[in-house]
Write an enzyme that holds these catalytic residues in place. Structure first.
Site, PDB file in Angstrom:
ATOM      1  N   HIS A   1       0.729  -0.863  -1.661  1.00 19.79           N
ATOM      2  CA  HIS A   1       1.580   0.173  -1.079  1.00 19.79           C
ATOM      3  C   HIS A   1       3.028   0.062  -1.521  1.00 19.79           C
ATOM      4  O   HIS A   1       3.833   0.951  -1.255  1.00 19.79           O
ATOM      5  CB  HIS A   1       1.484   0.148   0.459  1.00 19.79           C
TER       6      HIS A   1
ATOM      7  N   ASP B   1      -5.255  -2.939  -0.635  1.00 19.88           N
ATOM      8  CA  ASP B   1      -3.791  -2.972  -0.710  1.00 19.88           C
ATOM      9  C   ASP B   1      -3.377  -4.017  -1.737  1.00 19.88           C
ATOM     10  O   ASP B   1      -2.905  -5.097  -1.394  1.00 19.88           O
ATOM     11  CB  ASP B   1      -3.193  -3.275   0.664  1.00 19.88           C
TER      12      ASP B   1
ATOM     13  N   GLY C   1       9.702  -5.573   4.534  1.00 15.23           N
ATOM     14  CA  GLY C   1      10.287  -6.250   3.391  1.00 15.23           C
ATOM     15  C   GLY C   1       9.500  -7.473   2.976  1.00 15.23           C
ATOM     16  O   GLY C   1       9.612  -7.952   1.849  1.00 15.23           O
TER      17      GLY C   1
ATOM     18  N   SER D   1       6.288  -7.409   2.722  1.00 16.02           N
ATOM     19  CA  SER D   1       5.096  -6.903   2.050  1.00 16.02           C
ATOM     20  C   SER D   1       4.950  -7.453   0.638  1.00 16.02           C
ATOM     21  O   SER D   1       5.923  -7.544  -0.115  1.00 16.02           O
ATOM     22  CB  SER D   1       5.152  -5.376   1.969  1.00 16.02           C
TER      23      SER D   1
ATOM     24  N   SER E   1       0.141  -7.440   3.780  1.00 13.35           N
ATOM     25  CA  SER E   1      -0.073  -5.991   3.773  1.00 13.35           C
ATOM     26  C   SER E   1       0.753  -5.329   4.866  1.00 13.35           C
ATOM     27  O   SER E   1       1.681  -4.588   4.600  1.00 13.35           O
ATOM     28  CB  SER E   1      -1.559  -5.672   3.953  1.00 13.35           C
TER      29      SER E   1
END
Length: 457
Positions: free
Chosen positions: A242, A270, A349, A351, A366
């Site tokens: 993402h 993801d 942030g 991720s 994720s």
């Protein structure tokens, strides 16, 4: 990731995140001895759990309340339990109901079966035995029904569902019982014993478009670098899907040109990987507590209940435990399946940043709920699926390269760099082996030398 032209102080701030080499000097009660034919390395030695990192031990003390000695013992116990669980899973076959560890130092391994006749065999491996109604395969079949229904029905008010292995059930978390019931009915799983948990949890993607550090997508959005990888001599890193689409460009913490997204999958999964330019080099280094560098040793999947730690560009280094595998989450942007649910906190942030068990890479951040002030739940994309889907090789301290055995040929020959799941069979040196723990094969992890990962047939 290390930028060659950046001073050492700034390199230490780069978001190559990761893994700590953990140690254990004590033996594990109930651990299986090496197989006949000569002593071999223990599971703890193979997985690096006998070489503790001070950063991991300090984080486990802070987040799990474990003194260093107990934290070290826990890491060894978890490494040894994974091997014993793998042997029992292969032996039980369709009757296998799951495995998990419990206790402050993960001293207790429990293995479930649908057949009471299996109890002596389980207990003979030093594990606690549980008799359950449904096999793990049966539970995942119910979860698959829910996944299929989510592709054709809205799941905004029922955003999370997963297999709860210790309780031998599938759980749907929803805003209300009515919303969960409607989702279960749409999936045709009304008679499958799905449990409902009313929860205000609303997982969101941990992506932030403000602030600075550590890599930026198209000059704006920010995510965290995951594990370093290579593909056909091209260096890069794995991150969350993402965070960016194929073709999106990235810049590093110093705003210099960094790389390009080569592939990205989201929703559904993801995962993504970024190929970097010649100014950057993939290393086995990851960022732990206080920007200390540690190294990744492999990607052996840990058991439910095992301790894990996560690093991210917003909140740094935090630890917790694995709650469930195979979790499905309905984000506003779409459903993602196959995620690992944990008690580790995270914030926007973070991720794309990695999480690990001991020295073993586990996955990429994720999304989740909560924060690192009040606590929360975080979901991770398993790293082995990323490596397999994109044909990547995890960068490790030992390296994944290895010279093929001249006796090995054919499609089932063991090969370094290949991802193997529990139960997979290979040939190596003219002998057949069965996989005990999911992992990407490293060059030094030949089946004949790693009884922690492979069982001779």
């Amino acid at each position: 990731m290390v930028h060659r032209q950046v001073p050492a102080a700034r390199r230490a701030g780069l978001i190559a995140f990761g893994t700590l080499l953990l140690s254990a000097v004590c033996s594990v009660a109930g651990a299986e001895p090496p197989p006949a034919g000569g002593p071999g390395p223990t599971a703890a030695q193979t997985l690096g759990a006998n070489r503790p990192s001070a950063e991991v031990l300090r984080a486990l003390e802070r987040d799990l309340g474990l003194p260093p000695a107990q934290a070290a013992q826990r890491l060894v116990n978890e490494a040894e339990a994974g091997t014993r669980a793998g042997r029992l899973r292969n032996a039980l076959g369709k009757r296998f109901g799951g495995a998990w560890v419990t206790g402050p130092t993960s001293q207790d391994l429990t293995v479930a079966t649908t057949d009471r006749a299996d109890l002596p065999a389980i207990q003979g491996q030093g594990a606690k035995a549980a008799v359950v109604k449904k096999s793990l395969a049966g539970l995942t079949g119910v979860r698959d029904k829910l996944d299929a229904a989510a592709r054709r029905a809205a799941t905004t008010d029922a955003p999370v569902w997963y297999v709860d292995v210790p309780r031998n059930r599938v759980v749907v978390e929803a805003r209300s019982r009515a919303h969960a019931t409607a989702f279960v009915k749409a999936a045709g799983a009304t008679n499958d014993g799905v449990a409902v948990q009313v929860s205000a949890e609303r997982p969101r993607l941990l992506k932030d478009i403000v602030g600075g550090d550590p890599y930026y997508i198209n000059g704006s959005a920010r995510c965290s670098v995951g594990f370093s990888v290579t593909r056909a001599a091209v260096d890069g890193f794995a991150t969350a899907g993402h965070c960016g689409a194929a073709g999106h460009t990235t810049t590093g913490p110093d705003q210099s040109a960094q790389g390009t997204f080569r592939a990205s999958t989201f929703p559904g999964k993801d995962m993504a990987w970024v190929a970097v330019n010649g100014d950057w080099t993939a290393t086995a280094d990851v960022k732990g507590q206080s920007a200390q560098r540690v190294q990744i040793a492999g990607s052996v999947e840990a058991l439910v209940g095992a301790s894990v730690c996560r690093s991210g560009s917003t909140t740094g280094w935090h630890c917790g435990t694995i709650q469930q595998y195979g979790t499905s989450v309905s984000y506003p942007q779409g459903v993602v399946s196959g995620l690992t649910r944990t008690t580790v906190c995270a914030e926007p942030g973070d991720s794309g940043g990695p999480f690990l068990a001991g020295a073993q890479a586990q996955g990429l951040t994720s999304g989740g709920s909560g924060d690192c002030r009040t606590g929360g739940t975080t979901y991770y994309q398993p790293i082995n699926a990323v490596l397999e889907d994109f044909g990547l090789t995890l960068k490790t301290a030992a390296g994944a390269a290895g010279t093929p055995d001249p006796q090995d040929s054919g499609a089932d020959a063991w090969a370094s760099g290949r991802v193997y799941g529990v139960g997979a069979t290979v040939s190596q040196g003219g002998v057949r082996y069965q996989c005990l723990q999911a992992h990407q094969a490293q060059g030094s992890w030949r089946p004949s030398a790693t009884p922690a990962l492979w069982q001779r047939l």
